[in-house]
Design an enzyme around this catalytic site. Structure first.
Site, PDB file in Angstrom:
ATOM      1  N   HIS A  84      41.403  22.607  48.799  1.00  0.00           N
ATOM      2  CA  HIS A  84      42.534  21.959  49.462  1.00  0.00           C
ATOM      3  C   HIS A  84      42.342  20.457  49.620  1.00  0.00           C
ATOM      4  O   HIS A  84      41.244  19.966  49.875  1.00  0.00           O
ATOM      5  CB  HIS A  84      42.762  22.589  50.840  1.00  0.00           C
ATOM      6  CG  HIS A  84      41.563  22.530  51.745  1.00  0.00           C
ATOM      7  ND1 HIS A  84      41.300  21.456  52.562  1.00  0.00           N
ATOM      8  CD2 HIS A  84      40.545  23.410  51.937  1.00  0.00           C
ATOM      9  CE1 HIS A  84      40.186  21.663  53.240  1.00  0.00           C
ATOM     10  NE2 HIS A  84      39.706  22.847  52.875  1.00  0.00           N
ATOM     11  N   ASP A  85      43.433  19.739  49.418  1.00  0.00           N
ATOM     12  CA  ASP A  85      43.520  18.301  49.686  1.00  0.00           C
ATOM     13  C   ASP A  85      42.693  17.442  48.738  1.00  0.00           C
ATOM     14  O   ASP A  85      42.495  16.256  48.999  1.00  0.00           O
ATOM     15  CB  ASP A  85      43.138  17.985  51.142  1.00  0.00           C
ATOM     16  CG  ASP A  85      43.958  18.776  52.136  1.00  0.00           C
ATOM     17  OD1 ASP A  85      45.192  18.636  52.114  1.00  0.00           O
ATOM     18  OD2 ASP A  85      43.380  19.574  52.911  1.00  0.00           O
ATOM     19  N   GLY A 102      36.853  20.722  49.922  1.00  0.00           N
ATOM     20  CA  GLY A 102      38.079  20.085  50.375  1.00  0.00           C
ATOM     21  C   GLY A 102      37.976  18.577  50.484  1.00  0.00           C
ATOM     22  O   GLY A 102      36.907  18.018  50.731  1.00  0.00           O
TER      23      GLY A 102
END
Length: 221
Positions: A84-85, A102
Site C-alpha cells: 500500500h501507498d 508500504g
C-alpha cells in the site's frame, strides 16, 4: 491491455493502455495493513506494464495519501509484491520474490533483484541496482549499487547508466560525486557543500544532492 486467465482485479483500480496482466496475479486488493477499515482508496497503474504470475499490488490507505501508484513500462516478475501507498516510477524491474513494504518510493529505472525486501518508507533513487537477497532498510542513493543483509553501498551502477544513455562526461561526474560523498573523509554536510560548489549545474549531480538532502530515513553508506 491483456488480462490473462484467473487474474483478480479489485477495488478502485485504474489500468492504462497496453498492459499485460498474466495468469493468477492480483491487483487492487485491500492493503495488508491492520489500520485499514475499508476506506475508499485506489490503485493507479500506467501504460505498458507487464505483471507476471502471482504478483500482488495493493490499494493505498488514507494515512498514506489514498493511492498506490505504478508508472509506465515496468516489469514485475513472478511472486513480487508492491504494498500500500508505494509510488513506483517508470522502467522499474522487480525480479522474482522481491517485496516493497508500504510507503516505499522507487524512482525511474531502478533494478531490484530477486528476493529483495525493502523496508517501509524507504526510497530507491533513479538507476539504483539492488543485488539479490538484499535487505534494504535505508534510502539508496541514485545511480548506486547495494547488497547484503542491511544493505550497504558497493559501488555505482555504471552498466545501468550506460544502458540508460548517460554520456561518458555524465558518468564521470557521477563517479566524482560518489567519491566525494561516500569515499572521502568529509562529513556529509561538507561533502554536499563541496558538490554544490564544484559540480552544480549538472542535472545528474543535482538530483543526487537533492535526494541525499531530503532523506528522512538516512542514506545507505
Amino acid at each position: 491491455t491483456r488480462i490473462g486467465p484467473h487474474v483478480v482485479i479489485e477495488g478502485r483500480t485504474t489500468l492504462g493502455e497496453r498492459n499485460h496482466l498474466f495468469q493468477f496475479c492480483s491487483v487492487g486488493a485491500a492493503p495488508q495493513d491492520l489500520k485499514y477499515a475499508g476506506e475508499d482508496t485506489e490503485l493507479v497503474i500506467g501504460d505498458e506494464n507487464q505483471i507476471r504470475e502471482f504478483v500482488t499490488v495493493n490499494l493505498g490507505t488514507v494515512a498514506g495519501g489514498g493511492a498506490t501508484r505504478l508508472g509506465h513500462r515496468n516489469l514485475l516478475l513472478a511472486n513480487s509484491h508492491i504494498a500500500h501507498d508505494c509510488v513506483v516510477g517508470n522502467e522499474v524491474l522487480l525480479a522474482n520474490g522481491a517485496a516493497l513494504a508500504g510507503h516505499v518510493v522507487v524512482e525511474d529505472a531502478v533494478k531490484i533483484s530477486g528476493l529483495v525486501a525493502v523496508h517501509q518508507f524507504t526510497r530507491l533513487g533513479r538507476y539504483a541496482f539492488i543485488s539479490g537477497g538484499s535487505m534494504v532498510t535505508m534510502d539508496v542513493p541514485p545511480y548506486c549499487t547495494v547488497q547484503g543483509d542491511r544493505a550497504t553501498l558497493v559501488g555505482l551502477n555504471t552498466v545501468g547508466l550506460e544502458r540508460g544513455g548517460f554520456t561518458e562526461e555524465q558518468i564521470g561526474r557521477v563517479k566524482e560525486a560518489y567519491r566525494i560523498l561516500f569515499r572521502s573523509k568529509l562529513g556529509l554536510q561538507e561533502a554536499l557543500a563541496q558538490l554544490r560548489g564544484e559540480l552544480s549545474g549538472h542535472p545528474e549531480v543535482e538530483h543526487l544532492v537533492r535526494f541525499v538532502e531530503t532523506s528522512k530515513r538516512g542514506v545507505t553508506r
